[in-house]
Design a protein around this motif. Structure first.
Motif, short mmCIF file in Angstrom:
data_model
loop_
_atom_site.label_atom_id
_atom_site.label_comp_id
_atom_site.label_asym_id
_atom_site.label_seq_id
_atom_site.Cartn_x
_atom_site.Cartn_y
_atom_site.Cartn_z
N ASP A 137 0.80 -1.22 0.00
CA ASP A 137 0.00 0.00 0.00
C ASP A 137 0.83 1.28 0.00
O ASP A 137 0.93 1.99 -1.00
N TYR A 189 -7.93 -5.00 0.10
CA TYR A 189 -7.94 -5.12 -1.36
C TYR A 189 -8.88 -6.25 -1.81
O TYR A 189 -9.61 -6.11 -2.78
N CYS A 215 -2.01 -7.13 -4.89
CA CYS A 215 -2.43 -5.85 -4.30
C CYS A 215 -1.85 -4.67 -5.09
O CYS A 215 -2.55 -3.69 -5.36
N LYS A 219 -3.67 -1.52 -6.87
CA LYS A 219 -3.39 -0.12 -6.51
C LYS A 219 -2.90 0.66 -7.73
O LYS A 219 -3.28 1.81 -7.93
#
Ligand code: NAD
Ligand code: GLY
Length: 355
Positions: A137, A189, A215, A219
């Motif tokens: 993230d 997610y 993930c 993103k």
């Protein structure tokens, strides 16, 4: 090694994910940024583990380095550390063609990114995430910030890194509690848009590099569409509105990921009560969080959380968008005023029968 391109409106770069690739960092930095000097920023726990390896790798590629080490923990994301870092950069003679390297978790990445965004009106930086949370993230997408007493991430900038270099082998030294906290963002997610990942997590059948890749791909797609967080990117706040309030009220005694887990469970319970989420889906999400050792109940009541919620910087014209799960793999942005938010908060705090 997997290379995932991120095409944000302001800049494009690669997220490189692999196992055992830390010693190749210097060469990658030389190819992307080609600085003469790099200021490596890291926390006191990370420096003894990886600091010298990073410096050696830079040296081998002809890049001089300085090191700036901060205490571990959220308190380092402060104006005081920001000033100290800028001062160190200036004293070391870092120029606009040089770069910062953020070696560590989200605290180091957010602080370093913000220093890079402002030092000499903006220089390059490279993210080298060493926590699961940072890998999936915070290292991607260019949100940088430090905290004020008034709240988390109150001062910052959108400033994309020049490169993200993620060696999943570095996660082997991560304390279990930190690893679990990272899974809160991974589960976020999955709940947002990946039923397959949700099932894989349930079966514990997926390795960390693949989890990170899934993930980061999500993103990257979101940031490409909405770098400045005005639309679809807000979905990444799933669990964060209530979670940030819980995190702040704990005075950072709860880790960010733990607070996000509590916030996710709360929004699921509230969504069930508001008739927007099937009880079974909510139970599966809450069970998965618990299965990864994460907390799912707020230690604080509405009276304590409400003032924290009102400080949320996402409030605009008296409204805030809550991210509400409608099913596993599908969430919706629901704008609401204070009165409705207070009802959702109360509903989120009431445990479901059978929990
Ligand atoms: P963190 O940066 O505090 O790191 C967690 C702890 O693990 C620290 O004590 C650190 O010293 C230690 N550590 C890090 N890597 C290690 C390793 N490989 N081995 C052993 N110890 C290691 O916490 P975090 O969870 O990575 O990040 C949380 C921060 O990220 C919060 O400030 C949050 O607001 C921010 N965040 C930012 C974004 C964004 O988009 N910018 C997104 C999510 C979270
Ligand atoms: N972690 C939220 C975002 O990057 O938008």
């Amino acid at each position: 090694m997997t290379r995932i391109p991120v095409s944000a409106a302001s800049a494009g770069y690669e997220v490189v994910i692999g196992e055992g690739i830390l010693d190749l960092l210097g060469e990658a930095v030389r190819k992307t940024v080609s600085p003469q000097k790099a200021m490596v920023v890291c926390g006191e726990n990370v420096f003894p583990l990886y600091g010298e390896r990073v410096r050696e790798s830079l040296r081998a590629s002809g890049i001089e380095s300085e090191i700036c080490v901060f205490p571990a923990g959220e308190k380092t994301k402060s104006i005081a550390s920001f000033e100290e870092l800028l001062q160190r950069a200036a004293e070391s003679g870092l120029t606009r063609s040089d770069c910062f390297i953020a070696l560590g978790g989200g605290v180091t990445g957010d602080l370093t990114g913000f220093a890079a965004a402002t030092y000499q009106r903006g220089i390059d930086y490279v993210q080298v995430p060493t926590t699961l949370l940072a890998a999936v993230d915070s290292s991607v997408g260019g949100k940088t910030a430090v905290n004020l007493k008034a709240g988390k991430n109150q001062v910052g900038a959108f400033w994309q890194p020049a490169l993200v270099w993620c060696d999943a082998a570095c996660l082997q030294t991560l304390p279990q509690r930190e690893l679990r906290a990272g899974f809160a963002e991974v589960i976020k997610y999955a709940v947002l848009s990946d039923v397959v990942l949700f099932e894989d997590l349930n079966r514990h059948s997926v390795r960390l590099p693949e989890v990170i890749e899934a993930c980061v791909r999500m993103k990257a797609a979101i940031v490409a569409e909405d770098e400045r967080d005005t639309g679809i990117r807000k979905l990444l706040n799933l669990g964060h509105t209530f979670g940030h309030a819980v995190e702040a009220e704990s005075e950072y005694g709860l880790l960010h990921g733990e607070a996000v887990s509590v916030g996710t469970a709360m929004i699921c319970r509230a969504a069930v009560k508001m008739g927007m989420l099937d009880r079974k889906d909510a139970a599966s999400i809450i069970c998965l969080l618990e299965d990864y050792g994460l907390p799912v109940s707020s230690p604080y009541d509405a009276e304590r959380l409400w003032p924290r919620l009102l400080l949320d910087k996402k409030f605009a014209e008296g409204k805030i968008e809550l991210i509400v799960p409608r099913a596993i793999g599908r969430c919706e942005r629901i704008p609401m005023g204070r009165e409705a938010l207070a009802e959702w908060l109360q509903a989120g705090l009431e445990a479901e029968a059978g929990e």
